[in-house]
Design a protein around this motif. Structure first.
Motif, PDB file in Angstrom:
ATOM      1  N   GLY A   1       0.785  -1.446   0.686  1.00 12.35           N
ATOM      2  CA  GLY A   1       0.193  -0.112   0.500  1.00 12.35           C
ATOM      3  C   GLY A   1       0.810   1.334   0.083  1.00 12.35           C
ATOM      4  N   CYS A   2       2.119   1.329   0.196  1.00 18.16           N
ATOM      5  CA  CYS A   2       2.966   2.670   0.848  1.00 18.16           C
ATOM      6  C   CYS A   2       3.552   2.986  -0.259  1.00 18.16           C
ATOM      7  N   GLY A   3       3.832   1.484  -1.137  1.00 17.32           N
ATOM      8  CA  GLY A   3       4.628   1.637  -2.305  1.00 17.32           C
ATOM      9  C   GLY A   3       3.380   3.042  -3.874  1.00 17.32           C
ATOM     10  N   PHE A   4       2.431   1.781  -3.337  1.00 13.45           N
ATOM     11  CA  PHE A   4       1.214   1.966  -4.358  1.00 13.45           C
ATOM     12  C   PHE A   4       0.892   4.066  -3.939  1.00 13.45           C
ATOM     13  N   PHE A   5       0.494   3.620  -3.050  1.00  9.16           N
ATOM     14  CA  PHE A   5      -0.515   4.805  -2.937  1.00  9.16           C
ATOM     15  C   PHE A   5       0.909   6.388  -2.882  1.00  9.16           C
ATOM     16  N   THR A   6       1.724   5.890  -2.189  1.00  7.49           N
ATOM     17  CA  THR A   6       3.014   7.159  -1.678  1.00  7.49           C
ATOM     18  C   THR A   6       3.618   7.865  -3.418  1.00  7.49           C
ATOM     19  N   GLY A   7       4.042   5.953  -3.882  1.00 14.22           N
ATOM     20  CA  GLY A   7       4.631   6.137  -4.943  1.00 14.22           C
ATOM     21  C   GLY A   7       6.956   6.254  -4.326  1.00 14.22           C
ATOM     22  N   SER A   8       5.880   5.901  -3.329  1.00 11.73           N
ATOM     23  CA  SER A   8       7.298   5.912  -2.435  1.00 11.73           C
ATOM     24  C   SER A   8       7.146   4.849  -1.858  1.00 11.73           C
ATOM     25  N   ASP A   9       9.318   4.438  -1.476  1.00 10.56           N
ATOM     26  CA  ASP A   9       9.420   3.573  -0.317  1.00 10.56           C
ATOM     27  C   ASP A   9       9.469   4.487   1.305  1.00 10.56           C
ATOM     28  N   LEU A  10       8.882   4.312   1.914  1.00 10.25           N
ATOM     29  CA  LEU A  10       8.800   4.834   3.363  1.00 10.25           C
ATOM     30  C   LEU A  10       9.559   4.230   4.088  1.00 10.25           C
ATOM     31  N   VAL A  11      10.009   2.975   3.471  1.00  5.48           N
ATOM     32  CA  VAL A  11      11.122   1.821   4.530  1.00  5.48           C
ATOM     33  C   VAL A  11      11.295   0.199   4.134  1.00  5.48           C
ATOM     34  N   SER A  12      12.615   0.200   3.284  1.00  4.90           N
ATOM     35  CA  SER A  12      12.854   0.220   2.010  1.00  4.90           C
ATOM     36  C   SER A  12      12.687  -2.148   2.270  1.00  4.90           C
ATOM     37  N   PRO A  13      11.815  -2.201   1.146  1.00  8.03           N
ATOM     38  CA  PRO A  13      11.473  -3.375   0.632  1.00  8.03           C
ATOM     39  C   PRO A  13      12.259  -4.196   1.456  1.00  8.03           C
ATOM     40  N   GLY A  14      13.704  -4.966   1.518  1.00  8.20           N
ATOM     41  CA  GLY A  14      14.412  -5.174   1.741  1.00  8.20           C
ATOM     42  C   GLY A  14      14.556  -5.649   3.701  1.00  8.20           C
ATOM     43  N   THR A  15      13.753  -4.236   4.313  1.00 13.93           N
ATOM     44  CA  THR A  15      13.611  -4.441   5.363  1.00 13.93           C
ATOM     45  C   THR A  15      12.612  -5.050   5.856  1.00 13.93           C
ATOM     46  N   LEU A  16      11.570  -4.325   5.599  1.00 17.26           N
ATOM     47  CA  LEU A  16       9.733  -5.297   5.600  1.00 17.26           C
ATOM     48  C   LEU A  16      10.034  -7.034   5.180  1.00 17.26           C
ATOM     49  N   THR A  17      11.096  -7.593   4.314  1.00 22.54           N
ATOM     50  CA  THR A  17      10.990  -8.775   3.992  1.00 22.54           C
ATOM     51  C   THR A  17      11.420  -9.427   5.011  1.00 22.54           C
TER      52      THR A  17
END
Length: 89
Positions: free
Chosen positions: A43-59
């Motif tokens: 949702g963050c990537g889709f609605f804001t167009g940027s990553d608040l936290v790196s995708p690697g960290t969330l993974t």
């Protein structure tokens, strides 16, 4: 008995205390948390167009939650299944 006949006999059955498991099991809670984390990442990537936290960290966090859920499934949880540990009377 052959492997094919065992596969044919495999049936998924609901456990008797599924409501207690859904409400009290830590594995279910951790899976829900991992699902929410995955949805927040998308949702963050889709609605804001940027990553608040790196995708690697969330993974990595999501993988950790799923491993914790697996471990929680293997631990006897008295609130869900009662006293099921061998040796308890």
């Amino acid at each position: 008995m052959s492997a094919l006949s065992r596969i044919r006999e495999f049936r998924i059955r609901r456990i008797e205390n599924f409501r207690a498991v859904l409400l009290k099991a830590w594995s279910v809670r951790l899976i829900v948390l991992a699902t929410l984390l995955e949805g927040a990442q998308a949702g963050c990537g889709f609605f804001t167009g940027s990553d608040l936290v790196s995708p690697g960290t969330l993974t990595v966090l999501n993988c950790g939650l799923m491993l914790a859920a697996l471990a929680a499934r293997l631990v006897a949880q008295e609130a869900v299944s009662g006293s099921t540990v061998k040796g308890d009377a």
